[in-house]
Design a protein around this motif. Structure first.
Motif, PDB file in Angstrom:
ATOM      1  N   GLY A  71     -55.515 -64.602  -6.094  1.00 12.35           N
ATOM      2  CA  GLY A  71     -54.590 -63.598  -6.585  1.00 12.35           C
ATOM      3  C   GLY A  71     -55.346 -62.412  -7.145  1.00 12.35           C
ATOM      4  N   ILE A  72     -54.955 -61.208  -6.763  1.00 13.76           N
ATOM      5  CA  ILE A  72     -55.566 -59.992  -7.278  1.00 13.76           C
ATOM      6  C   ILE A  72     -54.526 -59.275  -8.129  1.00 13.76           C
ATOM      7  CG2 ILE A  72     -56.769 -57.861  -6.719  1.00 13.76           C
ATOM      8  CD1 ILE A  72     -58.191 -60.435  -5.791  1.00 13.76           C
ATOM      9  N   GLN A  73     -54.801 -59.141  -9.404  1.00 24.88           N
ATOM     10  CA  GLN A  73     -53.892 -58.470 -10.316  1.00 24.88           C
ATOM     11  C   GLN A  73     -54.379 -57.036 -10.493  1.00 24.88           C
ATOM     12  OE1 GLN A  73     -51.253 -60.063 -11.458  1.00 24.88           O
ATOM     13  NE2 GLN A  73     -50.397 -58.695 -13.016  1.00 24.88           N
ATOM     14  N   VAL A  74     -53.557 -56.070 -10.068  1.00 26.38           N
ATOM     15  CA  VAL A  74     -53.945 -54.663 -10.086  1.00 26.38           C
ATOM     16  C   VAL A  74     -53.222 -53.954 -11.223  1.00 26.38           C
ATOM     17  CG1 VAL A  74     -54.037 -52.510  -8.780  1.00 26.38           C
ATOM     18  CG2 VAL A  74     -54.366 -54.700  -7.606  1.00 26.38           C
ATOM     19  N   GLN A  75     -53.988 -53.263 -12.057  1.00 24.77           N
ATOM     20  CA  GLN A  75     -53.441 -52.503 -13.181  1.00 24.77           C
ATOM     21  C   GLN A  75     -53.449 -51.017 -12.837  1.00 24.77           C
ATOM     22  OE1 GLN A  75     -52.624 -53.470 -16.750  1.00 24.77           O
ATOM     23  NE2 GLN A  75     -51.733 -51.424 -16.492  1.00 24.77           N
ATOM     24  N   ASN A  76     -52.293 -50.381 -12.946  1.00 29.60           N
ATOM     25  CA  ASN A  76     -52.180 -48.929 -12.766  1.00 29.60           C
ATOM     26  C   ASN A  76     -52.566 -48.252 -14.076  1.00 29.60           C
ATOM     27  OD1 ASN A  76     -51.474 -46.294 -12.250  1.00 29.60           O
ATOM     28  ND2 ASN A  76     -49.345 -46.736 -11.691  1.00 29.60           N
ATOM     29  N   LEU A  77     -53.626 -47.449 -14.058  1.00 27.41           N
ATOM     30  CA  LEU A  77     -54.089 -46.804 -15.282  1.00 27.41           C
ATOM     31  C   LEU A  77     -53.274 -45.561 -15.637  1.00 27.41           C
ATOM     32  CD1 LEU A  77     -57.972 -47.083 -14.881  1.00 27.41           C
ATOM     33  CD2 LEU A  77     -56.439 -48.545 -16.196  1.00 27.41           C
ATOM     34  N   SER A  78     -52.467 -45.066 -14.705  1.00 30.24           N
ATOM     35  CA  SER A  78     -51.656 -43.892 -15.003  1.00 30.24           C
ATOM     36  C   SER A  78     -50.418 -44.282 -15.796  1.00 30.24           C
ATOM     37  CB  SER A  78     -51.238 -43.198 -13.707  1.00 30.24           C
ATOM     38  OG  SER A  78     -50.314 -42.161 -13.976  1.00 30.24           O
ATOM     39  N   ALA A  79     -50.097 -43.462 -16.790  1.00 30.50           N
ATOM     40  CA  ALA A  79     -48.883 -43.694 -17.572  1.00 30.50           C
ATOM     41  C   ALA A  79     -47.695 -42.925 -17.028  1.00 30.50           C
ATOM     42  CB  ALA A  79     -49.125 -43.296 -19.029  1.00 30.50           C
ATOM     43  N   VAL A  80     -47.902 -42.124 -15.953  1.00 31.51           N
ATOM     44  CA  VAL A  80     -46.817 -41.233 -15.527  1.00 31.51           C
ATOM     45  C   VAL A  80     -46.382 -41.413 -14.084  1.00 31.51           C
ATOM     46  CG1 VAL A  80     -47.421 -39.473 -17.219  1.00 31.51           C
ATOM     47  CG2 VAL A  80     -48.483 -39.406 -14.951  1.00 31.51           C
ATOM     48  N   THR A  81     -47.193 -42.048 -13.234  1.00 31.72           N
ATOM     49  CA  THR A  81     -46.799 -42.165 -11.830  1.00 31.72           C
ATOM     50  C   THR A  81     -47.117 -43.538 -11.287  1.00 31.72           C
ATOM     51  OG1 THR A  81     -46.974 -41.137  -9.638  1.00 31.72           O
ATOM     52  CG2 THR A  81     -48.983 -41.323 -10.915  1.00 31.72           C
ATOM     53  N   ALA A  82     -46.305 -43.985 -10.348  1.00 37.68           N
ATOM     54  CA  ALA A  82     -46.535 -45.281  -9.713  1.00 37.68           C
ATOM     55  C   ALA A  82     -47.727 -45.199  -8.767  1.00 37.68           C
ATOM     56  CB  ALA A  82     -45.285 -45.711  -8.944  1.00 37.68           C
ATOM     57  N   ALA A  83     -48.298 -46.358  -8.483  1.00 40.57           N
ATOM     58  CA  ALA A  83     -49.426 -46.456  -7.562  1.00 40.57           C
ATOM     59  C   ALA A  83     -49.018 -47.251  -6.335  1.00 40.57           C
ATOM     60  CB  ALA A  83     -50.608 -47.136  -8.250  1.00 40.57           C
ATOM     61  N   LYS A  84     -49.378 -46.727  -5.169  1.00 45.77           N
ATOM     62  CA  LYS A  84     -49.217 -47.471  -3.918  1.00 45.77           C
ATOM     63  C   LYS A  84     -50.561 -48.137  -3.623  1.00 45.77           C
ATOM     64  CE  LYS A  84     -49.322 -45.429   0.095  1.00 45.77           C
ATOM     65  NZ  LYS A  84     -48.948 -44.552   1.227  1.00 45.77           N
ATOM     66  N   VAL A  85     -50.596 -49.456  -3.682  1.00 46.56           N
ATOM     67  CA  VAL A  85     -51.860 -50.192  -3.647  1.00 46.56           C
ATOM     68  C   VAL A  85     -51.918 -51.050  -2.398  1.00 46.56           C
ATOM     69  CG1 VAL A  85     -53.240 -51.965  -4.785  1.00 46.56           C
ATOM     70  CG2 VAL A  85     -52.132 -50.183  -6.140  1.00 46.56           C
ATOM     71  N   LYS A  86     -53.069 -50.991  -1.730  1.00 37.51           N
ATOM     72  CA  LYS A  86     -53.328 -51.847  -0.579  1.00 37.51           C
ATOM     73  C   LYS A  86     -54.523 -52.727  -0.897  1.00 37.51           C
ATOM     74  CE  LYS A  86     -53.916 -51.857   4.441  1.00 37.51           C
ATOM     75  NZ  LYS A  86     -53.955 -51.035   5.681  1.00 37.51           N
ATOM     76  N   VAL A  87     -54.383 -54.015  -0.608  1.00 36.92           N
ATOM     77  CA  VAL A  87     -55.442 -54.993  -0.866  1.00 36.92           C
ATOM     78  C   VAL A  87     -55.892 -55.570   0.463  1.00 36.92           C
ATOM     79  CG1 VAL A  87     -56.043 -57.160  -1.996  1.00 36.92           C
ATOM     80  CG2 VAL A  87     -54.522 -55.544  -3.144  1.00 36.92           C
TER      81      VAL A  87
END
Length: 836
Positions: free
Chosen positions: A392-408
């Motif tokens: 399992g890869i837990q990804v944290q978005n460091l931005s407080a204002v916009t969503a992140a589209k993440v590819k693993v």
């Protein structure tokens, strides 16, 4: 200059060359704790250009995570119970001998002035470059909850111009001072910590030089009882926290911020314990916020607490949020914090470290004020789903204002894609990406993972740059695909671009060590199932995507220094998994450490017209420690613990002071590498001159000064003649006693040969060449001037070195034995004639 780590790629034309030279790593201060004017120049400060460690334009800067003080938020406790055994592995990543002191704390209490202060101080022996000291058993005091390891120089006080009425080894003197001064005294500890942070004087020693050069790489292995089955033991491991992992102060909104990307509260059989250590010098307030996975709107404040310097506050997530919670947390504090996280349950234990939050006032992912993340992260190791491992890869978005589209991307051992997953991550939220269990099909053991935050848009709306991210890998082995029983588990922090490799072709760099990492520290290398019950495995990954290969060497050390090295080769994106139990080369019972060093790489980048531009390198590593069992053999409990190898780079090159180099007397040379032992390793130059690099040096009135140089020639070279060129400014030459010492002995164990003593009375200054073949002795002409040649006072001092091995560190000692006036060593050099 001594080439320690190998030879250059044949087409590298600029600084991308893979020569890794002798190193003296600068001891980086904890960023954010001190004003920029006292931060050491070799560590790029945060601010100014506002290019952070994680900013794309900052390149690869792994040394930002390293330092001379390493924080250990949790040791012998699991939650509030003192039930664990800890093993602290402290590696000297530098070119000089060093010592280290462990300052330990017990359970948290009141803020100063009624704070309990440190519980105990324990000190290492002498640490040779690359070697590791193990704090284990009785060296970790009973009741130790947290600790900080401080690095000290192993030179003498006189070498840095300190006169306390006696001479001593800097590390020994400071260890003794701490032992009798800060134990049980929070105020004395605060004064010491402030001086260490800012390079000020403590106990008469200026700590900017007293801590020495180089870094510490620290791992902590913990063994604790399982949570379900009596008698079962669980293990986990984490990297000690230094450098930018303590975050930076927010100059606009105030305070420090940290993310805990993966939180369980009575979910899937797991629970999370957070350990928050005060790394500052003041009592701190703490606020802890929780956000559920996929909840992009609502967060809740759980706890507000206070914490004295050095102490650790533990927080059980189940006390803060309801059952069946999975998500993340973030922490605000008024002082810098080190955060370590335990995931407990189902008779397994996983540990990782918290990440500092991003400071980005204008939303520019490439140029925030500070970021610990990047748009790409690398995981050197995932175990195969075919063997029952759930990754399992837990990804944290460091931005407080916009969503992140993440590819693993999940990759197999050869670098081929197993599968990819894509999902959204809320602002300041986290998301889990699973490679599920298949179990018991033919397959290989290891692979790797890469995480990307990608740009996105919606029709009619502006383009959104991919925000920076950090990630945690969680690897759990189950007995079957239904996940009935968890048998072992590991968690670790993925490596962002700025600590490993500038994905994917390092634009804007000259390639080579500007593009990625060629050096990885491994504080613990063990093959000791019979005694300590622990054995190591290494996963080494070439993260470069360009076709080609990288040759590297694994340098192996025991606690006294380097033993040997083994050469390896990896193609692009490949993983090499090494089980030391299968290496008969290492003796059973071995306890040591390692440095992984790239020696040659061939990952070429060309421009659109086919012109060569640069060559890339990027190595990452994971170390796995198994307790009581070998790879693939399950026993009751969680026998697997893992942590990242610690990447570092050359912060400063001081070639003549790197004789204690990582690579031994001959340097590294691997089969097939250009230049492979083409030259005679015993060939000697006819002459060689080495000069003082630290001069001028003050000669204190009534005190002493030492200046060191190192002669780096093949080990078979012998001295045929030795002369000393001296330039001393002093009002009374008759006060001076000059001696020369030769040897790679630890400071304090070095025999000195007198060169002259108290000649020329009240004459001022010396400019002379001391040569035992000269016609007249020093003192026959006063003052000695014009760099004329004179014999030593006995006429035999320098001739006594004839016929001895020349390769060594050499120390000139000048003592002022009479209180008449201070002076200065302007310059000196040693002139050698050599032969076989």
């Amino acid at each position: 200059m001594h080439a320690m780590f190998g030879v250059a790629s044949r087409r590298n034309s600029r600084s991308s060359r893979s020569w890794l030279f002798g190193m003296a790593l600068s001891c980086g201060l904890v960023l954010g704790l001190v004003p920029s004017h006292v931060a050491e120049a070799q560590i790029p400060p945060i601010g100014g250009s506002r290019t952070p460690p994680g900013g794309h334009n900052s390149g690869v800067q792994p040394n930002n995570q390293l330092g001379c003080q390493v924080h250990l938020p949790i040791l012998d406790f699991l939650g509030q119970d003192d039930v664990c055994d800890s093993w602290i592995e402290v590696q000297n990543v530098g070119c000089e001998y060093a010592k280290a002191a462990l300052v330990a704390w017990g359970e948290p209490g009141f803020c100063p002035p009624q704070a309990a202060g440190p519980l105990k101080v324990e000190c290492t022996g002498l640490l040779r470059p690359g070697s590791t000291w193990n704090f284990i058993g009785a060296q970790i005091p009973t009741g130790t909850k947290s600790g900080i390891v401080f690095k000290f120089s192993a030179r003498q006080l006189s070498e840095i111009g300190v006169n306390l009425g006696f001479d001593d080894i800097i590390g020994d003197y400071l260890c003794e001072t701490l032992f009798f001064g800060v134990v049980g005294d929070a105020d004395d500890y605060r004064r010491f910590k402030k001086a260490y942070n800012e390079g000020l004087e403590f106990a008469g020693v200026p700590l900017d030089v007293g801590r020495g050069v180089g870094f510490l790489a620290v791992d902590v292995l913990r063994r604790c009882p399982g949570d379900e089955t009596p008698g079962v033991e669980v293990t986990s491991k984490y990297n000690g926290i230094a450098g930018t992992h303590l975050g930076v102060h927010d100059p606009v909104f105030g305070g420090y911020g940290y993310y805990v990307p993966l939180i369980y509260a009575d979910s899937a059989g797991f629970n999370t314990l957070m350990y928050i250590q005060n790394g500052g010098i003041q009592c701190s307030s703490l606020e802890v916020w929780f956000k559920a996975r996929d909840d992009c709107l609502r967060a809740s404040i759980c706890d507000i607490a206070t914490l004295a310097p050095g102490e650790t506050f533990q927080l059980d997530a189940s006390d803060c949020v309801g059952p069946d919670f999975q998500g993340n947390a973030w922490i605000r504090s008024s002082q810098p914090m080190g955060v370590t996280v335990d995931i407990v349950g189902r008779d397994v234990l996983m540990t990782y470290i918290g990440e500092p939050s991003e400071i980005n006032y204008t939303y520019d992912p490439d140029n925030p004020y500070f970021s610990a993340g990047n748009t790409v992260g690398f995981g050197p190791l995932v175990y195969s789903e075919y063997q029952g491992w759930d990754s399992g890869i837990q990804v944290q978005n460091l931005s407080a204002v916009t969503a992140a589209k993440v590819k693993v991307y999940f990759l197999d051992r050869g670098g081929a894609i197993v599968t990819t997953l894509v999902d959204w991550v809320c602002p300041r939220g986290s998301q889990t990406f699973f490679l599920p269990v298949i179990y018991d099909l033919p397959g290989v053991w290891a692979g790797s993972v890469r995480v990307e935050s990608q740009e996105w848009f919606t029709p009619g709306a502006p383009l959104v740059r991919g925000p920076n991210i950090v990630a945690i890998a969680m690897l759990i082995k189950y007995s079957d695909t239904a996940r009935t029983d968890a048998t072992e588990a590991i968690a670790y922090n993925l490596l962002p671009e700025h600590k490993l490799f500038d994905w994917q072709i390092a634009p804007g760099t000259n390639g080579g060590l500007e593009s990625g990492i060629g050096l990885v520290a491994i504080p613990s290398l063990l093959k000791d199932l019979r005694h300590s019950g622990v054995t190591s495995e290494l996963a080494i990954t070439n993260v470069v995507p360009k076709p080609g290969f990288t040759d590297f060497a694994i340098l192996i050390y025991d606690q006294n220094g380097m033993l040997d090295y083994i050469c390896q080769k990896l193609n692009e994106k490949q993983v090499e998994y090494i089980d030391l139990q299968r290496w008969g080369y290492l003796n059973s019972g071995f306890k040591g450490s390692a440095i992984i060093s790239a020696v040659f790489w061939e990952h070429d980048v060309f421009d659109p017209l086919g012109k060569f531009e640069r060559n890339l390198v990027g190595l990452a590593a994971m170390t796995i420690e198994r307790s009581g069992t070998k790879l693939g053999e399950d026993i009751p409990g969680d026998e697997a613990a893992g942590s990242r190898g610690i990447p570092f780079s050359l912060a400063q090159v001081r070639g003549d002071l790197c004789l204690y180099s990582f690579a031994g007397p001959f340097g590294l040379s691997c089969p097939g590498v250009p230049g492979f032992r083409q030259a005679d390793p015993y060939a000697c130059p006819d002459t060689r001159t080495v000069s003082c690099r630290d001069c001028p040096l003050a000669i204190p009135d009534g005190g002493a000064v030492m200046a060191r140089v190192a002669l780096d020639v093949p080990i078979g070279c012998q001295i045929e003649d030795l002369d000393i060129r001296l330039d001393i400014n002093h009002p009374s030459v008759g006060d001076l006693v000059v001696s020369l010492g030769k040897g790679n002995n630890p400071p304090g164990a070095l025999p000195f040969t007198p060169v002259f003593s108290q000649v020329c009375g009240f004459a001022d200054n010396i400019q002379a060449v001391l040569d035992d073949d000269a016609p007249q002795a020093i003192g026959s002409v006063c003052p000695p001037a014009g760099f004329q040649r004179f014999r030593s006072q006995s006429g035999r001092a320098l001739n006594s070195f004839d016929g001895k091995i020349a390769r060594s560190e050499w120390t000139l000692r000048i003592e002022d034995v009479s209180a008449f006036g201070s002076g200065r060593l302007e310059d000196f050099s040693l002139e050698f004639s050599l032969g076989r």
